[in-house]
Enzyme design. Structure first.
Site, mmCIF file in Angstrom:
data_model
loop_
_atom_site.group_PDB
_atom_site.id
_atom_site.type_symbol
_atom_site.label_atom_id
_atom_site.label_comp_id
_atom_site.label_asym_id
_atom_site.label_seq_id
_atom_site.Cartn_x
_atom_site.Cartn_y
_atom_site.Cartn_z
ATOM 1 N N THR A 1 47.594 50.496 -2.768
ATOM 2 C CA THR A 1 47.587 49.868 -1.439
ATOM 3 C C THR A 1 46.170 50.006 -0.899
ATOM 4 O OG1 THR A 1 49.887 50.499 -1.167
ATOM 5 C CG2 THR A 1 48.691 49.851 0.828
ATOM 6 N N LYS B 1 50.156 56.985 -8.891
ATOM 7 C CA LYS B 1 50.852 56.182 -7.885
ATOM 8 C C LYS B 1 51.755 55.206 -8.649
ATOM 9 C CE LYS B 1 50.151 54.412 -3.359
ATOM 10 N NZ LYS B 1 49.240 54.030 -2.325
ATOM 11 N N GLU C 1 52.165 67.623 0.319
ATOM 12 C CA GLU C 1 51.536 66.429 0.916
ATOM 13 C C GLU C 1 52.430 65.873 2.017
ATOM 14 O OE1 GLU C 1 51.158 63.322 -2.053
ATOM 15 O OE2 GLU C 1 53.261 63.487 -2.642
HETATM 16 C C1 LIG Z 1 53.928 52.868 0.490
HETATM 17 C C2 LIG Z 1 52.908 52.039 0.494
HETATM 18 O O1 LIG Z 1 51.607 52.460 0.640
HETATM 19 C C3 LIG Z 1 51.280 53.679 1.198
HETATM 20 C C4 LIG Z 1 51.589 53.697 2.614
HETATM 21 C C5 LIG Z 1 50.651 53.523 3.561
HETATM 22 C C6 LIG Z 1 50.975 53.437 4.995
HETATM 23 O O2 LIG Z 1 52.132 53.146 5.327
HETATM 24 O O3 LIG Z 1 50.079 53.695 5.836
HETATM 25 C C7 LIG Z 1 49.320 53.457 3.209
HETATM 26 C C8 LIG Z 1 48.908 53.562 1.938
HETATM 27 C C9 LIG Z 1 49.814 53.887 0.863
HETATM 28 N N1 LIG Z 1 49.469 55.217 0.452
HETATM 29 C C10 LIG Z 1 53.040 50.583 0.375
HETATM 30 O O4 LIG Z 1 54.145 50.101 0.169
HETATM 31 O O5 LIG Z 1 51.996 49.910 0.449
HETATM 32 C C1 LIG Z 2 53.216 60.167 -1.738
HETATM 33 C C2 LIG Z 2 51.857 59.711 -1.307
HETATM 34 N N1 LIG Z 2 50.860 60.609 -1.214
HETATM 35 C C3 LIG Z 2 49.625 60.240 -0.816
HETATM 36 C C4 LIG Z 2 49.340 58.930 -0.498
HETATM 37 C C5 LIG Z 2 47.956 58.556 -0.074
HETATM 38 O O1 LIG Z 2 47.330 57.778 -1.060
HETATM 39 P P1 LIG Z 2 46.056 56.874 -0.742
HETATM 40 O O2 LIG Z 2 45.024 57.757 -0.125
HETATM 41 O O3 LIG Z 2 45.656 56.387 -2.081
HETATM 42 O O4 LIG Z 2 46.491 55.813 0.196
HETATM 43 C C6 LIG Z 2 50.356 57.987 -0.592
HETATM 44 C C7 LIG Z 2 50.139 56.560 -0.261
HETATM 45 O O5 LIG Z 2 51.073 55.825 -0.532
HETATM 46 C C8 LIG Z 2 51.632 58.378 -1.014
HETATM 47 O O6 LIG Z 2 52.636 57.493 -1.126
#
Ligand SMILES: C=C(O[C@@H]1C=C(C(=O)O)C=C[C@H]1N)C(=O)O
Ligand SMILES: Cc1ncc(COP(=O)(O)O)c(C=O)c1O
Length: 271
Positions: free
Chosen positions: A29, A140, A173
Protein backbone atom coordinates in the site's frame (compact mmCIF):
# COMPACT_ATOMS: atom_id res chain seq x y z
CA UNK A 1 -9.55 5.57 -11.10
CA UNK A 2 -9.93 2.24 -12.93
CA UNK A 3 -7.98 -0.72 -11.56
CA UNK A 4 -5.42 -2.44 -13.75
CA UNK A 5 -4.91 -6.18 -14.00
CA UNK A 6 -1.70 -7.25 -15.73
CA UNK A 7 -1.27 -3.76 -17.09
CA UNK A 8 -4.77 -3.40 -18.56
CA UNK A 9 -7.81 -1.54 -17.18
CA UNK A 10 -10.03 -4.20 -15.55
CA UNK A 11 -12.60 -4.49 -12.79
CA UNK A 12 -12.29 -8.17 -11.86
CA UNK A 13 -9.99 -11.18 -11.64
CA UNK A 14 -10.81 -14.81 -12.48
CA UNK A 15 -12.53 -16.91 -9.79
CA UNK A 16 -9.55 -19.30 -9.96
CA UNK A 17 -7.14 -16.66 -8.65
CA UNK A 18 -4.98 -18.13 -5.86
CA UNK A 19 -4.95 -14.84 -4.00
CA UNK A 20 -8.70 -15.29 -3.52
CA UNK A 21 -8.52 -19.04 -2.85
CA UNK A 22 -5.54 -19.15 -0.46
CA UNK A 23 -4.23 -15.65 0.11
CA UNK A 24 -1.35 -16.83 -2.07
CA UNK A 25 0.34 -13.52 -2.80
CA UNK A 26 1.68 -10.22 -1.52
CA UNK A 27 0.59 -6.60 -1.39
CA UNK A 28 1.96 -3.11 -0.97
CA UNK A 29 0.00 0.00 0.00
CA UNK A 30 1.83 3.04 -1.33
CA UNK A 31 1.16 6.74 -0.71
CA UNK A 32 1.17 8.76 -3.95
CA UNK A 33 1.88 12.51 -3.97
CA UNK A 34 1.84 14.65 -7.11
CA UNK A 35 1.99 11.51 -9.23
CA UNK A 36 5.00 10.07 -7.39
CA UNK A 37 4.91 6.87 -5.31
CA UNK A 38 6.46 7.71 -1.92
CA UNK A 39 9.26 5.39 -0.73
CA UNK A 40 8.87 3.28 -3.87
CA UNK A 41 12.30 1.66 -3.60
CA UNK A 42 11.55 0.42 -0.09
CA UNK A 43 8.15 -0.95 -1.18
CA UNK A 44 9.68 -2.76 -4.15
CA UNK A 45 12.52 -4.08 -2.00
CA UNK A 46 10.02 -5.65 0.44
CA UNK A 47 7.97 -7.01 -2.45
CA UNK A 48 11.08 -8.51 -4.03
CA UNK A 49 12.03 -10.15 -0.73
CA UNK A 50 8.45 -11.51 -0.44
CA UNK A 51 8.64 -12.90 -3.99
CA UNK A 52 11.94 -14.57 -3.17
CA UNK A 53 10.61 -16.16 0.03
CA UNK A 54 7.33 -17.30 -1.54
CA UNK A 55 9.01 -18.37 -4.82
CA UNK A 56 6.81 -16.01 -6.83
CA UNK A 57 8.45 -15.32 -10.17
CA UNK A 58 7.60 -11.72 -11.03
CA UNK A 59 9.14 -9.22 -13.43
CA UNK A 60 10.27 -6.53 -10.99
CA UNK A 61 11.14 -3.96 -13.64
CA UNK A 62 7.71 -4.33 -15.27
CA UNK A 63 6.11 -3.89 -11.83
CA UNK A 64 8.12 -0.72 -11.26
CA UNK A 65 7.12 0.72 -14.64
CA UNK A 66 3.45 -0.07 -14.06
CA UNK A 67 3.46 1.44 -10.57
CA UNK A 68 5.11 4.62 -11.89
CA UNK A 69 2.60 4.92 -14.75
CA UNK A 70 -0.38 4.24 -12.48
CA UNK A 71 0.83 6.72 -9.84
CA UNK A 72 1.33 9.41 -12.48
CA UNK A 73 -2.28 8.96 -13.56
CA UNK A 74 -3.55 8.83 -9.94
CA UNK A 75 -1.94 12.11 -8.89
CA UNK A 76 -2.63 12.18 -5.14
CA UNK A 77 -3.97 9.16 -3.32
CA UNK A 78 -3.14 5.64 -2.25
CA UNK A 79 -2.01 2.95 -4.65
CA UNK A 80 -2.50 -0.68 -3.70
CA UNK A 81 -0.39 -3.22 -5.56
CA UNK A 82 -1.35 -6.89 -5.24
CA UNK A 83 0.60 -9.81 -6.67
CA UNK A 84 -0.99 -13.26 -6.70
CA UNK A 85 0.31 -16.61 -7.86
CA UNK A 86 -2.17 -16.49 -10.74
CA UNK A 87 -4.72 -19.24 -11.34
CA UNK A 88 -5.18 -22.85 -10.33
CA UNK A 89 -8.38 -24.86 -10.34
CA UNK A 90 -8.19 -26.50 -6.92
CA UNK A 91 -5.65 -27.91 -4.48
CA UNK A 92 -2.69 -26.16 -2.90
CA UNK A 93 -0.24 -27.50 -5.48
CA UNK A 94 1.44 -24.77 -7.48
CA UNK A 95 0.99 -24.61 -11.23
CA UNK A 96 4.49 -23.55 -12.27
CA UNK A 97 3.21 -22.38 -15.66
CA UNK A 98 0.71 -19.85 -14.27
CA UNK A 99 2.02 -16.28 -14.55
CA UNK A 100 1.96 -14.08 -11.46
CA UNK A 101 -1.04 -11.70 -11.59
CA UNK A 102 -0.46 -7.97 -11.05
CA UNK A 103 -3.34 -5.89 -9.69
CA UNK A 104 -3.17 -2.11 -9.19
CA UNK A 105 -5.93 -0.19 -7.41
CA UNK A 106 -6.11 3.52 -6.67
CA UNK A 107 -8.03 5.31 -3.93
CA UNK A 108 -8.25 8.92 -2.72
CA UNK A 109 -5.81 10.21 -0.07
CA UNK A 110 -6.45 8.77 3.40
CA UNK A 111 -8.74 10.96 5.51
CA UNK A 112 -7.63 10.28 9.08
CA UNK A 113 -8.53 13.00 11.61
CA UNK A 114 -5.65 15.52 11.77
CA UNK A 115 -5.83 15.23 15.58
CA UNK A 116 -4.31 11.74 15.35
CA UNK A 117 -1.03 13.24 14.24
CA UNK A 118 -1.30 16.49 16.20
CA UNK A 119 -2.48 15.28 19.61
CA UNK A 120 -1.70 11.57 19.48
CA UNK A 121 -3.86 8.46 19.64
CA UNK A 122 -4.98 5.77 22.04
CA UNK A 123 -4.37 2.11 21.18
CA UNK A 124 -6.99 -0.54 21.82
CA UNK A 125 -5.40 -3.48 23.68
CA UNK A 126 -6.30 -6.30 21.28
CA UNK A 127 -7.02 -9.75 22.70
CA UNK A 128 -6.18 -11.29 19.32
CA UNK A 129 -2.58 -12.52 19.41
CA UNK A 130 -0.14 -12.91 16.53
CA UNK A 131 0.91 -16.49 15.80
CA UNK A 132 4.58 -17.24 15.27
CA UNK A 133 5.56 -18.29 11.74
CA UNK A 134 9.15 -17.41 10.85
CA UNK A 135 8.59 -18.46 7.23
CA UNK A 136 6.14 -15.61 6.76
CA UNK A 137 7.31 -13.14 9.42
CA UNK A 138 7.98 -9.65 8.11
CA UNK A 139 6.23 -10.22 4.78
CA UNK A 140 3.17 -8.29 3.65
CA UNK A 141 1.41 -11.39 2.38
CA UNK A 142 -2.29 -11.58 1.59
CA UNK A 143 -3.24 -13.73 4.63
CA UNK A 144 -4.31 -10.98 7.03
CA UNK A 145 -7.03 -12.67 9.05
CA UNK A 146 -5.33 -11.90 12.37
CA UNK A 147 -5.50 -8.20 11.54
CA UNK A 148 -9.09 -8.47 10.32
CA UNK A 149 -10.16 -10.18 13.58
CA UNK A 150 -8.16 -7.74 15.71
CA UNK A 151 -9.60 -4.69 13.91
CA UNK A 152 -13.12 -5.93 14.67
CA UNK A 153 -12.39 -5.75 18.42
CA UNK A 154 -13.15 -2.03 18.64
CA UNK A 155 -15.53 0.31 16.83
CA UNK A 156 -15.36 3.46 18.96
CA UNK A 157 -13.62 6.60 17.72
CA UNK A 158 -11.62 6.83 20.96
CA UNK A 159 -9.13 4.24 19.68
CA UNK A 160 -7.34 4.94 16.40
CA UNK A 161 -5.25 1.77 16.37
CA UNK A 162 -4.83 -1.49 18.26
CA UNK A 163 -1.87 -2.99 20.08
CA UNK A 164 -0.99 -6.55 19.13
CA UNK A 165 1.08 -9.00 21.19
CA UNK A 166 2.35 -12.41 20.15
CA UNK A 167 1.31 -15.68 21.79
CA UNK A 168 4.04 -15.26 24.43
CA UNK A 169 2.90 -11.75 25.36
CA UNK A 170 5.67 -9.87 23.56
CA UNK A 171 4.71 -6.43 22.20
CA UNK A 172 4.89 -6.64 18.39
CA UNK A 173 3.04 -3.93 16.45
CA UNK A 174 -0.24 -2.19 15.71
CA UNK A 175 -3.02 -3.74 13.65
CA UNK A 176 -1.98 -1.73 10.58
CA UNK A 177 1.17 -0.02 11.84
CA UNK A 178 4.53 -0.67 13.43
CA UNK A 179 5.32 0.46 16.95
CA UNK A 180 8.32 2.37 18.32
CA UNK A 181 9.31 3.13 21.91
CA UNK A 182 11.62 5.98 22.85
CA UNK A 183 13.74 4.89 25.82
CA UNK A 184 16.67 6.88 27.24
CA UNK A 185 17.04 8.94 24.07
CA UNK A 186 17.08 5.93 21.71
CA UNK A 187 14.54 3.98 19.68
CA UNK A 188 13.32 0.47 20.41
CA UNK A 189 11.16 -1.52 18.01
CA UNK A 190 10.14 -5.16 17.95
CA UNK A 191 12.15 -7.94 16.39
CA UNK A 192 9.89 -9.23 13.59
CA UNK A 193 11.56 -12.57 12.93
CA UNK A 194 8.67 -14.60 14.36
CA UNK A 195 5.63 -12.56 13.34
CA UNK A 196 4.55 -9.08 12.27
CA UNK A 197 4.92 -7.05 9.09
CA UNK A 198 8.23 -5.27 8.51
CA UNK A 199 6.75 -1.94 7.49
CA UNK A 200 8.25 0.35 4.90
CA UNK A 201 7.78 3.33 7.24
CA UNK A 202 9.46 1.35 10.05
CA UNK A 203 12.46 0.87 7.74
CA UNK A 204 12.45 4.58 6.90
CA UNK A 205 12.24 5.59 10.57
CA UNK A 206 15.16 3.27 11.37
CA UNK A 207 17.18 4.83 8.52
CA UNK A 208 16.33 8.39 9.64
CA UNK A 209 17.28 7.51 13.22
CA UNK A 210 20.66 6.43 11.95
CA UNK A 211 21.10 9.74 10.11
CA UNK A 212 20.22 11.57 13.34
CA UNK A 213 22.72 9.45 15.25
CA UNK A 214 20.08 7.98 17.54
CA UNK A 215 20.78 4.66 19.21
CA UNK A 216 18.41 2.04 17.79
CA UNK A 217 17.55 -1.36 19.22
CA UNK A 218 15.52 -4.06 17.47
CA UNK A 219 14.61 -6.61 20.11
CA UNK A 220 11.83 -8.39 21.97
CA UNK A 221 9.70 -5.92 23.95
CA UNK A 222 7.75 -6.68 27.12
CA UNK A 223 4.60 -4.91 28.28
CA UNK A 224 6.63 -3.57 31.21
CA UNK A 225 9.13 -1.96 28.82
CA UNK A 226 6.23 -0.45 26.92
CA UNK A 227 4.75 0.92 30.15
CA UNK A 228 8.06 2.52 31.10
CA UNK A 229 8.83 4.04 27.68
CA UNK A 230 9.42 7.80 27.58
CA UNK A 231 7.53 8.18 24.29
CA UNK A 232 5.60 5.79 22.06
CA UNK A 233 4.57 6.17 18.41
CA UNK A 234 3.08 4.11 15.60
CA UNK A 235 3.84 4.48 11.89
CA UNK A 236 2.82 3.32 8.45
CA UNK A 237 3.31 4.30 4.82
CA UNK A 238 0.03 6.16 4.52
CA UNK A 239 -0.36 8.34 7.62
CA UNK A 240 3.32 8.61 8.59
CA UNK A 241 3.69 8.85 12.39
CA UNK A 242 1.06 9.12 15.12
CA UNK A 243 2.24 9.76 18.67
CA UNK A 244 0.63 7.32 21.14
CA UNK A 245 -0.83 8.79 24.32
CA UNK A 246 -2.34 5.74 25.90
CA UNK A 247 -3.26 2.08 25.82
CA UNK A 248 -5.50 0.55 28.50
CA UNK A 249 -4.07 1.85 31.83
CA UNK A 250 -0.74 2.96 30.32
CA UNK A 251 -0.13 6.56 29.30
CA UNK A 252 2.68 8.58 27.71
CA UNK A 253 3.35 12.20 26.80
CA UNK A 254 4.00 13.26 23.25
CA UNK A 255 7.74 13.89 23.26
CA UNK A 256 10.43 15.68 21.23
CA UNK A 257 11.89 12.66 19.46
CA UNK A 258 8.49 11.61 18.18
CA UNK A 259 7.89 15.17 16.95
CA UNK A 260 11.27 15.33 15.25
CA UNK A 261 10.75 12.06 13.35
CA UNK A 262 7.16 13.01 12.58
CA UNK A 263 8.37 16.24 10.95
CA UNK A 264 10.83 14.33 8.75
CA UNK A 265 8.20 11.81 7.69
CA UNK A 266 5.59 14.53 7.08
CA UNK A 267 7.94 16.19 4.63
CA UNK A 268 8.35 12.89 2.79
CA UNK A 269 4.59 12.32 2.61
CA UNK A 270 3.86 16.02 2.02
CA UNK A 271 1.19 16.05 4.76
C1 LIG B 1 -4.50 -2.82 4.98
C2 LIG B 1 -4.07 -2.04 4.00
O1 LIG B 1 -2.95 -1.26 4.12
C3 LIG B 1 -2.42 -0.88 5.34
C4 LIG B 1 -3.31 0.04 6.02
C5 LIG B 1 -3.09 1.37 6.03
C6 LIG B 1 -4.04 2.32 6.63
O2 LIG B 1 -5.21 1.97 6.79
O3 LIG B 1 -3.62 3.45 6.98
C7 LIG B 1 -1.93 1.88 5.50
C8 LIG B 1 -0.98 1.10 4.96
C9 LIG B 1 -1.04 -0.34 5.02
N1 LIG B 1 -0.01 -0.74 5.93
C10 LIG B 1 -4.75 -1.91 2.71
O4 LIG B 1 -5.72 -2.61 2.47
O5 LIG B 1 -4.27 -1.10 1.90
C1 LIG C 1 0.24 -5.68 10.27
C2 LIG C 1 0.90 -4.45 9.72
N1 LIG C 1 2.02 -3.99 10.30
C3 LIG C 1 2.63 -2.88 9.85
C4 LIG C 1 2.14 -2.19 8.76
C5 LIG C 1 2.85 -0.97 8.27
O1 LIG C 1 3.45 -1.21 7.03
P1 LIG C 1 3.90 -0.03 6.06
O2 LIG C 1 4.80 0.87 6.84
O3 LIG C 1 4.62 -0.74 4.98
O4 LIG C 1 2.68 0.68 5.62
C6 LIG C 1 0.99 -2.65 8.14
C7 LIG C 1 0.38 -1.97 6.98
O5 LIG C 1 -0.54 -2.57 6.45
C8 LIG C 1 0.36 -3.81 8.62
O6 LIG C 1 -0.75 -4.30 8.04
Amino acid sequence: MHSWVDGQPAGSVPLKDRGLAYGDGLFETIAVRAGQPVLLDRHLQRLDEGCRRLALVADQSMIRSEVLAYAAALGDGVLKLILTRGDSLRGYGINPGAPVRRILQGSPPASYPPAHGLEGVRLFPCATRLAEQPLLAGLKHLNRLEQVIARAEWQDAEHAEGLMLDMSGRVIEGVFSNLFLVCDGGLLTADLNRCGVAGVMRAEVLAQAQVLGLPVTVADISLEQLRQADEVFVCNSVYGIWPVRGCAAMSWSVGPLTRKLQGIVRALLDI
